[in-house]
Scaffold this motif. Structure first.
Motif, PDB file in Angstrom:
ATOM      1  N   ILE A  51       0.847  -1.190   0.000  1.00  0.00           N
ATOM      2  CA  ILE A  51       0.000   0.000   0.000  1.00  0.00           C
ATOM      3  C   ILE A  51       0.883   1.240   0.000  1.00  0.00           C
ATOM      4  O   ILE A  51       1.871   1.317   0.731  1.00  0.00           O
ATOM      5  CB  ILE A  51      -0.960  -0.021   1.224  1.00  0.00           C
ATOM      6  N   THR A  52       0.531   2.204  -0.849  1.00  0.00           N
ATOM      7  CA  THR A  52       1.296   3.450  -0.907  1.00  0.00           C
ATOM      8  C   THR A  52       0.826   4.399   0.189  1.00  0.00           C
ATOM      9  O   THR A  52      -0.187   4.155   0.854  1.00  0.00           O
ATOM     10  CB  THR A  52       1.123   4.124  -2.262  1.00  0.00           C
ATOM     11  N   SER A  53       1.542   5.497   0.343  1.00  0.00           N
ATOM     12  CA  SER A  53       1.143   6.486   1.340  1.00  0.00           C
ATOM     13  C   SER A  53      -0.210   7.093   0.992  1.00  0.00           C
ATOM     14  O   SER A  53      -0.939   7.539   1.881  1.00  0.00           O
ATOM     15  CB  SER A  53       2.197   7.584   1.453  1.00  0.00           C
ATOM     16  N   GLY A  54      -0.569   7.068  -0.277  1.00  0.00           N
ATOM     17  CA  GLY A  54      -1.857   7.600  -0.698  1.00  0.00           C
ATOM     18  C   GLY A  54      -2.992   6.593  -0.653  1.00  0.00           C
ATOM     19  O   GLY A  54      -4.151   6.948  -0.903  1.00  0.00           O
ATOM     20  N   GLY A  55      -2.671   5.336  -0.347  1.00  0.00           N
ATOM     21  CA  GLY A  55      -3.710   4.332  -0.186  1.00  0.00           C
ATOM     22  C   GLY A  55      -3.903   3.398  -1.366  1.00  0.00           C
ATOM     23  O   GLY A  55      -4.775   2.523  -1.321  1.00  0.00           O
ATOM     24  N   SER A  56      -3.098   3.527  -2.417  1.00  0.00           N
ATOM     25  CA  SER A  56      -3.203   2.587  -3.538  1.00  0.00           C
ATOM     26  C   SER A  56      -2.656   1.237  -3.091  1.00  0.00           C
ATOM     27  O   SER A  56      -1.641   1.167  -2.391  1.00  0.00           O
ATOM     28  CB  SER A  56      -2.422   3.095  -4.738  1.00  0.00           C
ATOM     29  N   THR A  57      -3.320   0.174  -3.528  1.00  0.00           N
ATOM     30  CA  THR A  57      -2.951  -1.165  -3.072  1.00  0.00           C
ATOM     31  C   THR A  57      -2.685  -2.106  -4.235  1.00  0.00           C
ATOM     32  O   THR A  57      -3.154  -1.887  -5.355  1.00  0.00           O
ATOM     33  CB  THR A  57      -4.059  -1.771  -2.200  1.00  0.00           C
ATOM     34  N   LYS A  58      -1.924  -3.142  -3.944  1.00  0.00           N
ATOM     35  CA  LYS A  58      -1.763  -4.244  -4.880  1.00  0.00           C
ATOM     36  C   LYS A  58      -1.617  -5.529  -4.070  1.00  0.00           C
ATOM     37  O   LYS A  58      -1.171  -5.497  -2.925  1.00  0.00           O
ATOM     38  CB  LYS A  58      -0.582  -4.048  -5.811  1.00  0.00           C
ATOM     39  N   TYR A  59      -2.020  -6.631  -4.710  1.00  0.00           N
ATOM     40  CA  TYR A  59      -2.051  -7.924  -4.029  1.00  0.00           C
ATOM     41  C   TYR A  59      -1.471  -9.029  -4.895  1.00  0.00           C
ATOM     42  O   TYR A  59      -1.569  -8.980  -6.124  1.00  0.00           O
ATOM     43  CB  TYR A  59      -3.502  -8.300  -3.680  1.00  0.00           C
ATOM     44  N   ALA A  60      -0.931 -10.030  -4.238  1.00  0.00           N
ATOM     45  CA  ALA A  60      -0.579 -11.245  -4.951  1.00  0.00           C
ATOM     46  C   ALA A  60      -1.863 -11.911  -5.421  1.00  0.00           C
ATOM     47  O   ALA A  60      -2.902 -11.842  -4.735  1.00  0.00           O
ATOM     48  CB  ALA A  60       0.190 -12.188  -4.025  1.00  0.00           C
ATOM     49  N   ASN A  61      -1.808 -12.553  -6.582  1.00  0.00           N
ATOM     50  CA  ASN A  61      -3.010 -13.193  -7.115  1.00  0.00           C
ATOM     51  C   ASN A  61      -3.583 -14.210  -6.136  1.00  0.00           C
ATOM     52  O   ASN A  61      -4.802 -14.383  -6.060  1.00  0.00           O
ATOM     53  CB  ASN A  61      -2.689 -13.872  -8.450  1.00  0.00           C
ATOM     54  N   SER A  62      -2.727 -14.870  -5.404  1.00  0.00           N
ATOM     55  CA  SER A  62      -3.165 -15.935  -4.509  1.00  0.00           C
ATOM     56  C   SER A  62      -4.000 -15.436  -3.320  1.00  0.00           C
ATOM     57  O   SER A  62      -4.675 -16.247  -2.674  1.00  0.00           O
ATOM     58  CB  SER A  62      -1.949 -16.708  -3.993  1.00  0.00           C
ATOM     59  N   VAL A  63      -3.951 -14.143  -3.044  1.00  0.00           N
ATOM     60  CA  VAL A  63      -4.686 -13.630  -1.877  1.00  0.00           C
ATOM     61  C   VAL A  63      -5.775 -12.624  -2.264  1.00  0.00           C
ATOM     62  O   VAL A  63      -6.519 -12.161  -1.389  1.00  0.00           O
ATOM     63  CB  VAL A  63      -3.743 -12.990  -0.847  1.00  0.00           C
ATOM     64  N   LYS A  64      -5.872 -12.291  -3.524  1.00  0.00           N
ATOM     65  CA  LYS A  64      -6.891 -11.324  -3.955  1.00  0.00           C
ATOM     66  C   LYS A  64      -8.286 -11.796  -3.568  1.00  0.00           C
ATOM     67  O   LYS A  64      -8.638 -12.959  -3.758  1.00  0.00           O
ATOM     68  CB  LYS A  64      -6.815 -11.113  -5.462  1.00  0.00           C
ATOM     69  N   GLY A  65      -9.064 -10.877  -3.018  1.00  0.00           N
ATOM     70  CA  GLY A  65     -10.418 -11.207  -2.600  1.00  0.00           C
ATOM     71  C   GLY A  65     -10.507 -11.797  -1.201  1.00  0.00           C
ATOM     72  O   GLY A  65     -11.606 -11.914  -0.654  1.00  0.00           O
ATOM     73  N   ARG A  66      -9.363 -12.165  -0.629  1.00  0.00           N
ATOM     74  CA  ARG A  66      -9.368 -12.747   0.719  1.00  0.00           C
ATOM     75  C   ARG A  66      -8.634 -11.870   1.727  1.00  0.00           C
ATOM     76  O   ARG A  66      -9.019 -11.807   2.896  1.00  0.00           O
ATOM     77  CB  ARG A  66      -8.712 -14.131   0.701  1.00  0.00           C
ATOM     78  N   PHE A  67      -7.579 -11.192   1.289  1.00  0.00           N
ATOM     79  CA  PHE A  67      -6.766 -10.350   2.179  1.00  0.00           C
ATOM     80  C   PHE A  67      -7.003  -8.881   1.841  1.00  0.00           C
ATOM     81  O   PHE A  67      -7.213  -8.521   0.685  1.00  0.00           O
ATOM     82  CB  PHE A  67      -5.283 -10.650   2.005  1.00  0.00           C
ATOM     83  N   THR A  68      -6.925  -8.049   2.862  1.00  0.00           N
ATOM     84  CA  THR A  68      -7.039  -6.606   2.679  1.00  0.00           C
ATOM     85  C   THR A  68      -5.945  -5.899   3.456  1.00  0.00           C
ATOM     86  O   THR A  68      -5.809  -6.108   4.670  1.00  0.00           O
ATOM     87  CB  THR A  68      -8.401  -6.092   3.164  1.00  0.00           C
ATOM     88  N   ILE A  69      -5.175  -5.076   2.757  1.00  0.00           N
ATOM     89  CA  ILE A  69      -4.146  -4.274   3.412  1.00  0.00           C
ATOM     90  C   ILE A  69      -4.685  -2.872   3.636  1.00  0.00           C
ATOM     91  O   ILE A  69      -5.405  -2.338   2.795  1.00  0.00           O
ATOM     92  CB  ILE A  69      -2.834  -4.259   2.585  1.00  0.00           C
ATOM     93  N   SER A  70      -4.347  -2.304   4.775  1.00  0.00           N
ATOM     94  CA  SER A  70      -4.755  -0.930   5.077  1.00  0.00           C
ATOM     95  C   SER A  70      -3.687  -0.304   5.973  1.00  0.00           C
ATOM     96  O   SER A  70      -2.815  -0.998   6.476  1.00  0.00           O
ATOM     97  CB  SER A  70      -6.119  -0.905   5.774  1.00  0.00           C
ATOM     98  N   ARG A  71      -3.775   0.996   6.141  1.00  0.00           N
ATOM     99  CA  ARG A  71      -2.795   1.668   6.989  1.00  0.00           C
ATOM    100  C   ARG A  71      -3.435   2.845   7.706  1.00  0.00           C
ATOM    101  O   ARG A  71      -4.404   3.434   7.220  1.00  0.00           O
ATOM    102  CB  ARG A  71      -1.581   2.126   6.178  1.00  0.00           C
ATOM    103  N   ASP A  72      -2.857   3.157   8.854  1.00  0.00           N
ATOM    104  CA  ASP A  72      -3.253   4.336   9.626  1.00  0.00           C
ATOM    105  C   ASP A  72      -2.002   5.199   9.720  1.00  0.00           C
ATOM    106  O   ASP A  72      -1.081   4.897  10.494  1.00  0.00           O
ATOM    107  CB  ASP A  72      -3.741   3.910  11.009  1.00  0.00           C
TER     108      ASP A  72
END
Length: 121
Positions: A51-72
């Motif tokens: 996740i970037t400082s602006g909130g853009s995210t990317k995921y490995a194909n194996s976890v898409k739809g199951r994992f969510t990254i976020s930041r505070d």
């Protein structure tokens, strides 16, 4: 000195959920990208999510739809919500962050110590 401290790993049954946290501490000017990696037994470390400082995210194909990254950003913390866990998600999970500190304002990559996630079938 910058430190990343992870928490939230453990043992869970297949289909269950876990939430990992990684808090950065030290003389930090800013944190750019933050990410989670994992290393399963006998395998190379792989990127799970970023996740970037602006909130853009990317995921490995194996976890898409199951994992969510976020930041505070105020807490200098990144999270990884892991749902519908599978035995193949078993690994040591590492936090990574690109940090700019006050010493020279250079951006350096830092790693946490890792937290074990074990998913039983």
């Amino acid at each position: 000195q910058v430190q990343l401290v992870e928490s939230g790993g453990g043992l869970v049954q297949a289909g269950g959920s876990l939430r990992l946290s990684c808090a950065a501490s030290g003389i930090i000017f800013s944190i750019n990208a933050m990410a989670w990696y994992r290393r399963a037994p006998g395998k190379q470390r792989e990127l799970v999510a970023a996740i970037t400082s602006g909130g853009s995210t990317k995921y490995a194909n194996s976890v898409k739809g199951r994992f969510t990254i976020s930041r505070d950003n105020a807490k200098k913390t990144v999270y990884l919500q892991m749902n519908s866990l599978k035995p193949e998600d078993t690994a040591v999970y590492y936090c990574n962050a690109d940090v700019q500190d006050y010493s020279d304002y250079a951006v350096r990559g830092y790693w946490g110590q890792g937290t074990q996630v074990t998913v039983s079938s």
